[in-house]
Design a protein around this motif. Structure first.
Motif, mmCIF file in Angstrom:
data_model
loop_
_atom_site.group_PDB
_atom_site.id
_atom_site.type_symbol
_atom_site.label_atom_id
_atom_site.label_comp_id
_atom_site.label_asym_id
_atom_site.label_seq_id
_atom_site.Cartn_x
_atom_site.Cartn_y
_atom_site.Cartn_z
ATOM 1 N N HIS A 205 -6.686 -45.698 -17.144
ATOM 2 C CA HIS A 205 -7.887 -46.309 -17.703
ATOM 3 C C HIS A 205 -7.642 -46.798 -19.129
ATOM 4 C CE1 HIS A 205 -11.989 -47.299 -18.437
ATOM 5 N NE2 HIS A 205 -12.170 -46.304 -19.300
ATOM 6 N N GLU A 206 -6.961 -45.974 -19.934
ATOM 7 C CA GLU A 206 -6.659 -46.400 -21.293
ATOM 8 C C GLU A 206 -5.782 -47.646 -21.276
ATOM 9 O OE1 GLU A 206 -6.423 -43.346 -20.160
ATOM 10 O OE2 GLU A 206 -6.997 -41.832 -21.649
ATOM 11 N N LEU A 207 -4.791 -47.632 -20.418
ATOM 12 C CA LEU A 207 -3.892 -48.787 -20.342
ATOM 13 C C LEU A 207 -4.639 -50.024 -19.854
ATOM 14 C CD1 LEU A 207 -1.042 -49.868 -20.653
ATOM 15 C CD2 LEU A 207 -0.583 -49.144 -18.301
ATOM 16 N N GLU A 208 -5.498 -49.830 -18.893
ATOM 17 C CA GLU A 208 -6.275 -50.962 -18.377
ATOM 18 C C GLU A 208 -7.150 -51.558 -19.463
ATOM 19 O OE1 GLU A 208 -9.617 -51.873 -14.889
ATOM 20 O OE2 GLU A 208 -8.885 -49.845 -15.267
ATOM 21 N N SER A 209 -7.713 -50.690 -20.292
ATOM 22 C CA SER A 209 -8.575 -51.180 -21.374
ATOM 23 C C SER A 209 -7.813 -52.050 -22.341
ATOM 24 C CB SER A 209 -9.203 -49.987 -22.112
ATOM 25 O OG SER A 209 -9.988 -49.217 -21.227
ATOM 26 N N LEU A 210 -6.527 -51.768 -22.501
ATOM 27 C CA LEU A 210 -5.719 -52.555 -23.434
ATOM 28 C C LEU A 210 -5.140 -53.803 -22.788
ATOM 29 C CD1 LEU A 210 -3.792 -49.736 -25.299
ATOM 30 C CD2 LEU A 210 -5.339 -51.375 -26.338
ATOM 31 N N THR A 211 -4.746 -53.692 -21.517
ATOM 32 C CA THR A 211 -4.000 -54.788 -20.903
ATOM 33 C C THR A 211 -4.895 -55.888 -20.347
ATOM 34 O OG1 THR A 211 -3.913 -53.521 -18.843
ATOM 35 C CG2 THR A 211 -2.049 -53.319 -20.335
ATOM 36 N N LYS A 212 -6.115 -55.567 -19.979
ATOM 37 C CA LYS A 212 -6.970 -56.600 -19.381
ATOM 38 C C LYS A 212 -7.666 -57.461 -20.419
ATOM 39 C CE LYS A 212 -7.896 -54.639 -14.843
ATOM 40 N NZ LYS A 212 -8.938 -54.286 -13.845
ATOM 41 N N ASP A 213 -7.482 -57.110 -21.689
ATOM 42 C CA ASP A 213 -8.046 -57.918 -22.766
ATOM 43 C C ASP A 213 -9.550 -58.112 -22.603
ATOM 44 O OD1 ASP A 213 -5.629 -58.129 -23.972
ATOM 45 O OD2 ASP A 213 -5.135 -60.088 -23.148
ATOM 46 N N THR A 214 -10.220 -57.090 -22.070
ATOM 47 C CA THR A 214 -11.666 -57.202 -21.888
ATOM 48 C C THR A 214 -12.455 -56.799 -23.121
ATOM 49 O OG1 THR A 214 -11.680 -54.964 -20.967
ATOM 50 C CG2 THR A 214 -11.510 -56.803 -19.411
ATOM 51 N N ILE A 215 -11.810 -56.061 -24.020
ATOM 52 C CA ILE A 215 -12.530 -55.543 -25.184
ATOM 53 C C ILE A 215 -11.987 -56.119 -26.487
ATOM 54 C CG2 ILE A 215 -13.080 -53.476 -26.515
ATOM 55 C CD1 ILE A 215 -14.686 -53.753 -23.991
ATOM 56 N N LEU A 216 -10.695 -55.972 -26.724
ATOM 57 C CA LEU A 216 -10.135 -56.330 -28.038
ATOM 58 C C LEU A 216 -10.409 -57.774 -28.452
ATOM 59 C CD1 LEU A 216 -6.730 -54.411 -28.177
ATOM 60 C CD2 LEU A 216 -8.746 -54.069 -29.609
ATOM 61 N N PRO A 217 -10.265 -58.762 -27.571
ATOM 62 C CA PRO A 217 -10.528 -60.135 -28.031
ATOM 63 C C PRO A 217 -11.949 -60.343 -28.517
ATOM 64 C CG PRO A 217 -9.306 -60.151 -25.979
ATOM 65 C CD PRO A 217 -9.751 -58.743 -26.191
ATOM 66 N N ALA B 255 -4.774 -42.851 -34.174
ATOM 67 C CA ALA B 255 -3.346 -43.028 -34.447
ATOM 68 C C ALA B 255 -3.030 -42.580 -35.861
ATOM 69 C CB ALA B 255 -2.948 -44.485 -34.250
ATOM 70 N N ILE B 256 -1.888 -41.949 -36.036
ATOM 71 C CA ILE B 256 -1.490 -41.474 -37.365
ATOM 72 C C ILE B 256 -1.230 -42.654 -38.287
ATOM 73 C CG2 ILE B 256 0.103 -39.975 -38.624
ATOM 74 C CD1 ILE B 256 -1.630 -38.565 -36.512
ATOM 75 N N GLN B 257 -0.789 -43.764 -37.728
ATOM 76 C CA GLN B 257 -0.617 -44.991 -38.487
ATOM 77 C C GLN B 257 -1.064 -46.144 -37.611
ATOM 78 O OE1 GLN B 257 3.730 -44.536 -38.798
ATOM 79 N NE2 GLN B 257 3.938 -46.522 -37.772
ATOM 80 N N PRO B 258 -1.520 -47.274 -38.188
ATOM 81 C CA PRO B 258 -2.014 -48.393 -37.369
ATOM 82 C C PRO B 258 -0.948 -48.885 -36.405
ATOM 83 C CG PRO B 258 -2.620 -48.718 -39.662
ATOM 84 C CD PRO B 258 -1.670 -47.548 -39.634
ATOM 85 N N LEU B 259 -1.356 -49.137 -35.172
ATOM 86 C CA LEU B 259 -0.442 -49.570 -34.125
ATOM 87 C C LEU B 259 -0.879 -50.921 -33.577
ATOM 88 C CD1 LEU B 259 -0.077 -46.190 -32.177
ATOM 89 C CD2 LEU B 259 1.473 -47.140 -33.895
ATOM 90 N N SER B 260 0.092 -51.697 -33.149
ATOM 91 C CA SER B 260 -0.188 -52.991 -32.549
ATOM 92 C C SER B 260 -0.536 -52.823 -31.074
ATOM 93 C CB SER B 260 1.026 -53.905 -32.696
ATOM 94 O OG SER B 260 2.092 -53.430 -31.883
ATOM 95 N N ARG B 261 -1.036 -53.899 -30.478
ATOM 96 C CA ARG B 261 -1.347 -53.865 -29.049
ATOM 97 C C ARG B 261 -0.104 -53.532 -28.234
ATOM 98 N NH1 ARG B 261 -4.427 -59.400 -27.728
ATOM 99 N NH2 ARG B 261 -4.457 -58.462 -25.662
ATOM 100 N N LYS B 262 1.021 -54.093 -28.623
ATOM 101 C CA LYS B 262 2.252 -53.849 -27.871
ATOM 102 C C LYS B 262 2.663 -52.382 -27.937
ATOM 103 C CE LYS B 262 6.979 -55.539 -27.213
ATOM 104 N NZ LYS B 262 7.502 -54.189 -26.992
ATOM 105 N N VAL C 185 1.012 -57.244 -34.373
ATOM 106 C CA VAL C 185 0.320 -56.981 -35.642
ATOM 107 C C VAL C 185 -0.498 -55.716 -35.488
ATOM 108 C CG1 VAL C 185 -1.357 -57.835 -37.308
ATOM 109 C CG2 VAL C 185 0.268 -59.412 -36.246
ATOM 110 N N PRO C 186 -0.335 -54.740 -36.370
ATOM 111 C CA PRO C 186 -1.133 -53.513 -36.258
ATOM 112 C C PRO C 186 -2.631 -53.820 -36.282
ATOM 113 C CG PRO C 186 0.650 -53.216 -37.830
ATOM 114 C CD PRO C 186 0.635 -54.670 -37.484
#
Length: 1737
Positions: free
Chosen positions: A729-741, A707-714, A755-756
């Motif tokens: 697949h990218e959307l699933e990786s973000l929405t299922k909260d399997t990785i980020l938490p 990302a050119i600048q930090p982006l939030s989950r939303k 929060v970015p």
């Protein structure tokens, strides 16, 4: 022994102290007017002379009361002191407004302000008054009883210790303080809310500890004063002072009680104050004041002074008790002087009581100075809140050290911070690698000192939201809370000044927010300020200015300040500290385990505490041995311990326990001892056993890092949700909260929606980006930029729409709208990101990717382009959008001409219309689109979609103009003197005669950052380093400054060494050196890092060195000088290379440049030529390049070296082919002054130029038209104009030596110019049959021309030997009459050209005007000395004596059509009518002009006369009544030199020194009244129609203009090399009811309509409804281009460069034209603006 001297025996010489002055009665200036700039000059007896500083103000009052205004001088009572008030202007000398002269005695004794004798600059001002704050002390009168003391800052005391004992000095200082107090008291009247008083700091009951002695006297005093304060709570003028007195005495009592001071003198003073306040119980007057506040002003004032006196006593006692040496240090007084001071206080209180009882005026003004700051403190809260505050930047309790840890290090820091010793370093840098616990130490120290009330501020940087500009703001706000006196001083420094409160300039912030307020404090103990994570304040470039300020300037603060700063040991920080060994900075290193034996145990304490919930006795729990193992693995890094503990305590993973995670950490492969291994170990345990999880991790982290600048989950989710199935697949990786938490120990923001997301520690992102360090977790950019580009284009297609900001009216600007609170809703963050960054992502995608998103790109440019620009306008992102398009142009070119053309148009659209687009998103549609060239792709695609807008029906350009003005006079206060272009072509830097430097975004003309200020003289040269990081400037102040472009701050002290103005600076290609040249004939070379000279001065030139260039390889310097030579120097050694290059014939060589390959040098000089040289041999290549008609100021090569561009003082730019020397295309014209800077943009297709007309322009030399298709006109002032007998043509004569013919209806040129004269042409006339034209010239000849072919007829008529000022045909066409400067009038045979008879002679007179009578028998003449004379043609004799006396010049005369009358215009601005037979005056002179009348003409029916005058206006007069018909016709920008009626009398032609001819519809002028005051130059009145029908222009002299141009624009006509831009006055058409006009009186106000076309059908159909029922007016802001209503509502925007061609009612044709006519019949505006997209009915 001699007699004891007396006062009378000494001379009367005195010392006078002038501490300030106050002015009242200045003319006030409106909201949109610029500030008036005033200063005062003081002269004593014509010998002593000084000036007080310039003050800018809009108000009627000005007060000079600063230290710099103070002056002490000697004189005697009879000495005269003259005060002269001046008003400064931007481009001409200061004007004297008025003056006053009195003796010193009268100035001292003056009870009231003294009126000034006003000069011409104060026209219309009733009265301006000045009051000097002047005191006198007789030097010879010894006054041993004087008890007053000198102020602490009195230089007479500070510089001479003995002066403290000198009574004369003491008296003078005290009188000075009194006068200064009186001056500052004036300011109290402007304080808001004197009645809003701060609450009490305590009650009497809080201080009942009896100490005897002082307490027994003090407590009754406080009791009485408290009661007095409560009694005064309803008296708003007294209560603040009474409250302040109680508060100060309460504090003083605590100090005295703590010291147990029983000094008898202090006791006596306390007793006195107690007695004074006894009177309140008996004073009936006090009861009356309470019952009827405000009635007894004198007694209330006495009470205010009483309370003020009490405040001072409280301060005095507290200071004296606190520190026995206080007054010796502060006032340089002895103990006996202090005793006298106490006695004096006692006497003053006695006098105060007496004055209150008598109701007399009390004179204890000195106390006002001390109370001023305190009272201002009451009003400070509101203003200091204007200083932005970064929330959440303070310390956090949860980040403190655990109890018992880091004891030694904390003790060492505490000892340093609390030691009150001036030799202790003020600043301590706590350094250590990442993870060593620096921030924890910072938070702990901040908490501990906050508990002790010694924390001034704490500020924690982070790389995203807390930038350098937030530091001083937060520190100042925190200090204001910490110390009320600091709040008062801060208010004094910045209160009410929005510019200061919001400035991003770090040095200005430090000075105004911290340094100046801090210097006003008297503090005990120390104040600590904690700054954490300095290294995270930005990149090396971003933090350079802040680091320099912290290291170099903190020592300027008072001794009590301490700064603890934590940071990593970055090279830039270490380098600056190393180069500044003398500065008071200490450096502490975070200890290693070897250095601090307790460090390991501290980490163990932390681990035990953090893992306490996981400790247990079962096999799956952790025991203490586990904690010890973790401690050992940490190797002294708290960051490791934090990450490890966070991982163990993290989100549960099925099948894993805390014990298992612990084992993973301590048994990590390869021995996970460092952070990289720690990160890999954490990732291994989260991801390695799950291949799908690893894939998701790479996707998520790839998006985060790409990302050119930090982006939030939303935002990420919103973007990815736009993708079709391939993005699932990218959307699933973000929405299922399997990785980020699971990554909370590595990333911030993973648990928050908005929060970015960014790495907690930069080392994590660095590891992932490195193939070697990242291993299997390495993240590359492959595919992620494609994802962002596609997602961005998708969201723009679905979310962009019309009126995204939900703007309710087009009258509001973006900044006025309420939509900001709902910005995220209207334009969500994901869409903002897409609008700004999609082009950058596209440019990073593999070649060919653009084909896969071609449909999306087509939709963006051909369907949603205006919506995109609307969103950019609302988010203030126009520059980013232009860059977005530019960076993607090579990709867009592959998608076809339609998209590519639209993209190119988009860049031009933003550049051309940046002003309205930045101001209002609505005016994108209702204004900017209207002016888009008809053949542009934007006009073709989008104008049909918005039919209900204005329409340009005449004069509209078809192609984009070649030049777009980036900015104008809304930038610098004075003209631009220097400029430089960044290598990437995105920024341009300008230097000015106003001593400032500005940086501009070249895409939209927006200012980047604040002006760079520091030079004390004009900025003569600027240069940018190749990387764009540094800026060098050379100035008339003889210095060079080096600036950080990112921060706008100086990187070091000014470089000094030149003995005269520095006129050229240039960087070496490697950026390590600066080369400078000066008027001192030398060249110098400087080291960029140290600022020290490395070579020089290089001596060889015999004159000022005006120009420099460095070869591309950095080995040579070329310098051009006034000695007409170019010298080549070795950059390494400073030695000359070869002989000087000589070839220019004369004058200074103003510019030199190397070609891109370094093989050639070009030079331009005062001889108007350009030479190309072989840089190796020094030989001239080819012939000189000629074409410019004045000095050549600048030269630049194109990027490929094949073309050369030049700028000249002739106001033009020329392009040349380097190989052939041929001119490429026509000269570029548009600047109104000399061109001093030119450069090619990197694309080679555009040129940027800068001019002293205060504009920078970009020229599209490939795709634009040179001048916006404006017709060619005269190149010099037009001096004469006349209609052909049939009214179809106009002939004009000019100072460009030509006569031109024009179509009188279209303004188009007829044939070619008539050339033959070799001097200016002052008079032209048609023959009665229209077949011939005659002309009279400055070349002493008369020429006759064929009016049809333009060919000369016969030879010139040459008998005159001076300028021929006037020529005319006889009515029968057989003769010609001419008047000349050779004192003769001659009559010529029109057919043969021979002179008839002897000339009519009057020695010594110049004949300016001549005319035949209708019967051919008489000639009337006007001359410089003897006015008007009437001559008999047959007898060649005077018929009548001069009709006016000597010394009254007449420049214009004319016979009436029937010959019975003569009209004349004279030097006195009057028009007179004379009897054509008797020469008797008829009626009174016609008055209305205020300056010389150059020209006159009778109407064909003889009822009207038209006149043109020096003041640029044209008037029509009723001959019978002698009154003006209508208002003046204004619009010309120079004196009007010729006027003529058309043969049918319906039109008037005028010509002027502004090079234009205007044709006016005379029919619209009849019967007009009201309108524009002709003295106003700020705006023009639009013809407003209200309830009285057409012709009434509402408004008054008080609201003539909406806003004022800069002082330069107001006075440009006085500038020797500039021409002022102004706007023609508008008048309404003659229609009775414009189409669609609403009711005259609406519910909301008065309805007005106006016209921008002479045609009735084009009138504004939707009336503008005034917001008020009072008279209002509609104006054009000629500088900005806005048509404004009610002085605030932008109705419509017009490009400023078109305003002078705009048909605003009476104007029919303009030459050169064409005139611009705008159809407003379908134009919707205001609350109806959204209807612009509706189809026409």
């Amino acid at each position: 022994m001699g007699e004891t001297p007396t006062a009378a025996s000494f001379p009367s010489k005195s010392t006078y102290v002038l501490t300030g002055a106050a002015l009242d009665g200045l003319p006030t200036r409106g909201l949109f007017k610029s500030d008036g700039k005033y200063f005062i000059k003081v002269i004593v007896d014509g010998e002593k002379e000084w000036s007080m500083r310039e003050i800018k103000t809009k108000s009627a009052k000005v007060v000079w009361d600063e230290e710099e205004d103070r002056r002490q001088f000697d004189g005697n009572s009879a000495s005269n002191l003259r005060v002269t008030l001046y008003k400064n202007h931007s481009s001409r000398a200061a004007e004297e407004v008025g003056k006053a002269v009195l003796s010193l005695t009268k100035w001292v004794e003056a009870a009231n302000a003294v009126p000034l004798v006003l000069g011409s600059a104060a026209h219309g001002t009733p009265s301006i008054r000045v009051r000097l704050h002047l005191t006198e002390t007789r030097e010879a009168i010894v006054a041993p009883e004087v008890n007053d003391v000198a102020p602490a800052d009195d230089p007479a005391v500070a510089d001479d210790p003995a002066a403290a004992d000198d009574p004369a000095t003491v008296d003078a200082s005290m009188q000075s303080a009194i006068a200064e107090a009186d001056t500052k008291t004036t300011a109290l009247q402007g304080l808001p809310g004197l009645s809003a008083v701060s609450t009490s700091t305590g009650k009497i009951s809080e201080m009942t500890d009896g100490l005897g002695g002082i307490a027994s006297a003090w407590e009754p005093l406080l009791d009485k004063l408290d009661a007095f304060t409560q009694m005064m709570d309803v008296v708003s003028e007294v209560h603040p002072y009474a409250k302040m007195a109680w508060t100060v005495l309460s504090a003083a009592y605590k100090v005295v009680r703590a010291q147990q001071d029983r000094d008898d003198k202090l006791l006596s003073l306390v007793e006195k104050m107690k007695d004074v306040y006894e009177f309140r119980a008996q004073a009936l007057e006090l009861q009356r004041i309470r019952q009827d506040p405000g009635k007894d002003k004198r007694r209330e004032e006495a009470l205010c002074r009483l309370a003020s006196q009490t405040v001072e006593c409280g301060h005095f006692i507290a200071s004296y008790a606190k520190d026995a040496g206080f007054f010796r240090r502060l006032l340089n007084q002895t103990v006996s002087n202090v005793s006298h001071k106490i006695d004096d206080y006692n006497r003053r209180f006695d006098a105060l009581v007496q004055d209150f009882q008598k109701g007399s005026q009390v004179r204890t003004e000195i106390m006002t100075v001390r109370i001023l700051g305190e009272v201002k403190d009451l009003a400070a809260d509101m203003d200091i809140r204007d200083i932005p505050y970064a929330e959440g930047a303070g310390y956090e309790l949860r980040k403190r050290c655990l109890p018992g840890t880091r004891v030694d290090l904390l003790d060492e820091i505490r000892s340093w911070a609390t030691l009150d010793n001036p030799d202790v370093p003020r600043v301590c840098f706590l350094m250590g690698p990442a993870g060593t616990g620096k921030s924890t130490i910072a938070h702990t120290i901040a908490f501990q000192f906050d508990t002790m009330k010694q924390l001034g501020s704490s500020f924690c940087f982070n790389a995203s939201t807390r930038k350098p500009e937030s530091l001083s703001r937060n520190v100042a706000r925190n200090l204001a809370t910490f110390h009320p006196a600091f709040k008062a001083a801060l208010w004094e420094s910045v209160g009410g000044d929005t510019f200061l409160c919001t400035t991003n300039d770090l040095d200005m912030q430090f000075d105004k927010f911290i340094l100046e307020p801090a210097q006003a404090l008297a503090m005990s103990g120390t104040i600590i300020i904690v700054i954490d994570a300095l290294d995270e304040s930005g990149t090396v470039r971003e933090r350079a200015a802040l680091l320099s300020l912290l290291v170099k300037r903190l020592h300027e603060l008072p001794d009590a300040f301490r700064f603890l700063i934590t940071c990593r040991p970055e090279q830039d920080i270490l380098r600056l500290l190393h180069r500044s060994p003398m500065l008071q900075c200490a450096t502490l290193q975070m200890p290693t385990p070897d250095q601090d034996t307790s460090l390991s145990s501290d980490i163990l304490v932390y681990i035990r505490h953090t893992l306490s919930t996981e400790l247990g006795n079962d096999s799956e729990s952790l025991d203490d041995d586990c904690c010890v193992q973790l401690r050992d693995r940490a190797e002294g890094l708290f960051q490791w311990a934090f990450v490890a503990c966070d991982y163990i305590n993290g989100e549960p993973i099925i099948g894993q326990t805390a014990r298992m995670r612990y084992r993973d950490l301590v048994t990590g492969s390869g021995g996970a001892y460092g952070l990289d291994n720690l990160y890999r170990t954490v990732l291994d345990n989260i991801l390695s056993k799950n291949r799908r999880a690893l894939e998701s991790f790479r996707v998520v982290m790839g998006l985060i890092l790409s990302a050119i600048q930090p982006l939030s989950r939303k935002v990420l989710r919103d973007l990815l949700s736009q993708l079709p199935s391939e993005g699932s697949h990218e959307l699933e990786s973000l929405t299922k909260d399997t990785i980020l938490p699971l990554l909370g120990s590595l990333l911030s923001g993973v648990g928050e929606e908005n929060v970015p997301i960014r790495p907690l520690h930069s080392s994590f992102g660095e590891m992932l980006r490195s193939p070697d360090r990242g291993g299997q977790y390495h993240i590359n950019d492959s595919g992620f930029h494609e994802t962002f580009a596609r997602a961005s284009l998708h969201i723009m297609k679905t979310r962009l729409r019309f009126n995204m900001g939900r703007l309710k009216t087009s009258y509001n600007l973006n900044r006025d709208e309420e939509f900001w609170g709902q910005l995220d809703e209207n334009i969500p963050a994901a869409l903002v990101y897409a609008c700004i960054h999609w082009g950058t992502h596209l440019s990073k995608c593999p070649d060919g990717f653009e084909e896969s998103v071609a449909d999306l790109i087509h939709a963006l440019f051909l369907e949603n382009f205006l919506f995109w620009l609307e969103a950019a306008s609302l988010i203030d992102g126009l520059g980013e959008v232009a860059r977005c398009i530019s960076i993607s142009m090579s990709r867009l070119q592959r998608l076809g001409d339609e998209v590519y053309q639209m993209a190119g148009d988009g860049i031009r659209f933003i550049g051309q219309f940046a002003r309205p687009l930045r101001a209002s998103a609505a005016h994108l549609y209702v204004s900017a689109l209207v002016w888009t060239p008809t053949m542009s792709k934007i006009a073709e695609v989008y104008r049909p979609k918005y039919p209900t807008t204005a329409r340009v029906v005449s004069g509209m350009i078809t192609m984009w103009p070649m030049a777009a003005t980036i900015y104008g006079r809304d930038g610098h206060d004075l003209g631009i003197s220097a400029a430089a272009l960044s290598l990437d072509g995105t920024r341009i830097v300008s230097g000015s005669f106003d001593s400032t430097i500005r940086i501009w975004d070249i895409n939209d003309g927006a200012l980047v950052g604040e002006p760079l200020m520091g030079h004390d003289g004009a900025v003569m040269s600027v240069a940018l380093s190749l990387d764009g990081a540094l800026l060098a400037s050379g100035s008339a102040d003889k210095t060079i400054r080096l600036w950080d472009v990112q921060t706008g701050t100086c990187t070091m002290e000014p470089l000094t060494g030149h003995d005269d103005e520095v006129v050229s600076v240039v960087f070496s290609p490697d950026g390590k050196r600066i080369v400078s040249s000066s008027l001192d004939h030398t060249v110098r070379i400087w080291d960029v890092q140290s600022g020290k000279p490395t070579l020089g001065p290089l001596i060889g030139h015999a004159g000022p060195v005006w120009s420099l260039a460095v070869s591309p390889d950095g080995t040579r310097i070329a310098s051009g000088s006034r000695d007409s030579m170019i010298r080549i120097w070795n950059l390494q050694t400073g030695a000359t290379i070869g002989d000087p290059l000589q070839g220019h014939h004369k004058g200074t060589i103003r510019t030199v440049a190397f070609s891109p390959d370094g093989t050639r040098i070009v030079s331009g000089a005062d001889d108007y030529t350009i030479l190309i040289w072989d840089s190796q041999t020094g030989a001239v290549l080819g012939k000189p390049l000629k074409g410019h008609r004045s000095t050549i100021w600048c030269l630049a090569f194109s990027p490929d070296g094949k073309q050369l561009v030049s700028g000249s003082d002739d106001k033009t730019i020329r392009t040349w082919a380097v190989e052939t020397g041929a001119v490429v295309g026509d000269p570029l014209k548009g600047h109104d002054d000399g061109v001093f800077f030119v450069a090619f943009l990197p694309d080679g297709a555009r040129i940027v130029s800068g001019s002293m007309d205060n504009t920078i322009r970009i020229w599209d030399i490939q795709n634009g038209t040179a001048s916006g298709e404006q017709q060619k006109g005269h190149d010099a002032p037009v001096m004469s104009v006349t209609f052909s007998p049939d009214g179809t043509q106009i002939a004009s004569g000019s100072e460009d030596y030509t006569i031109r013919r024009w179509d009188a209806h279209t303004g188009l040129a007829v044939g070619k110019p008539l050339k033959g004269h070799v001097g200016a042409i002052y008079s032209v006339a048609f023959s009665p049959d229209g077949r011939q034209i005659i002309s009279g010239s400055d070349d002493n000849t008369i020429r006759i021309w064929d009016a049809h072919t333009g060919a000369p007829v016969g030879d010139p008529l040459r008998d005159h030997y001076s300028t021929v000022w006037s020529v005319a045909f006889s009515p029968d066409g057989t003769r010609i009459v001419s008047g000349s400067g050779d004192h003769t009038i001659r009559i010529w045979n029109a057919e043969t050209g021979e002179s008839i008879g002897e000339p009519l002679v009057d020695d010594g007179d110049v004949f300016r005007a001549v005319a035949f009578s209708p019967d051919n028998k008489r000639i009337v003449s006007g001359s410089d000395r003897k006015g008007i004379r009437l001559w008999d043609v047959q007898a060649a004799a005077i018929i009548a004596e001069p009709l006016m006396g000597l010394n009254l010049g007449v420049a214009s005369v004319a016979f009436s059509p029937d010959g019975t009358r003569i009209v004349s215009g004279s030097d006195d601005g009057k028009i007179r009518i004379w009897d054509g037979e008797t020469c008797a005056a008829i009626g009174e002179p016609m008055e209305g002009h205020t300056s010389l009348i150059w020209c006159l003409s009778y109407s064909p029916n003889g009822t009207r006369v038209v006149s043109g005058r020096e003041d640029k206006s044209v008037r029509i007069w009723d001959v019978e009544t002698g009154t003006a018909v209508g208002e003046p016709l204004t619009g010309h920008e120079g004196p009007v030199r010729g006027v003529a009626f058309s043969p049918d009398g319906t039109r008037v032609a005028s010509c002027a020194q502004d090079k234009t001819i205007r044709i006016w519809d005379a029919r619209t002028i009849e019967g007009l009244d009201g309108g524009l005051d002709d003295e106003d130059e700020d705006g023009i009145a639009i013809p407003v129609r209200d309830d009285d029908g057409p012709g009434n222009t509402a408004g008054s002299e008080d609201n003539l203009s909406l806003r004022e141009q800069t002082e330069l624009d107001e006075q440009l006509e006085d500038h020797p090399v500039s021409e002022k831009k102004s706007v023609p006055e508008a008048q309404p058409s003659t229609q009775s009811t414009p189409p669609g006009e609403a009711d005259d009186q609406s519910e909301d106000g008065i309805a007005h309509t106006f016209s921008l076309s002479p045609w009735e059908k084009h009138w504004l159909a939707q009336p503008y409804v005034s917001a008020s029922t009072a008279d209002s007016t509609i104006w054009i802001d000629q500088n900005a281009g806005w048509i404004m209503g009610d002085e605030a509502n932008p109705i419509f925007w017009i490009p400023p460069q078109y305003i002078d061609r705009l048909a605003t009612g009476r104007l029919d044709v303009i030459i050169p034209g064409p005139a611009i006519h705008v159809d407003l019949s379908n134009f919707v505006h205001g609350e109806r603006w959204t209807e612009c997209q509706m189809p026409l009915a």
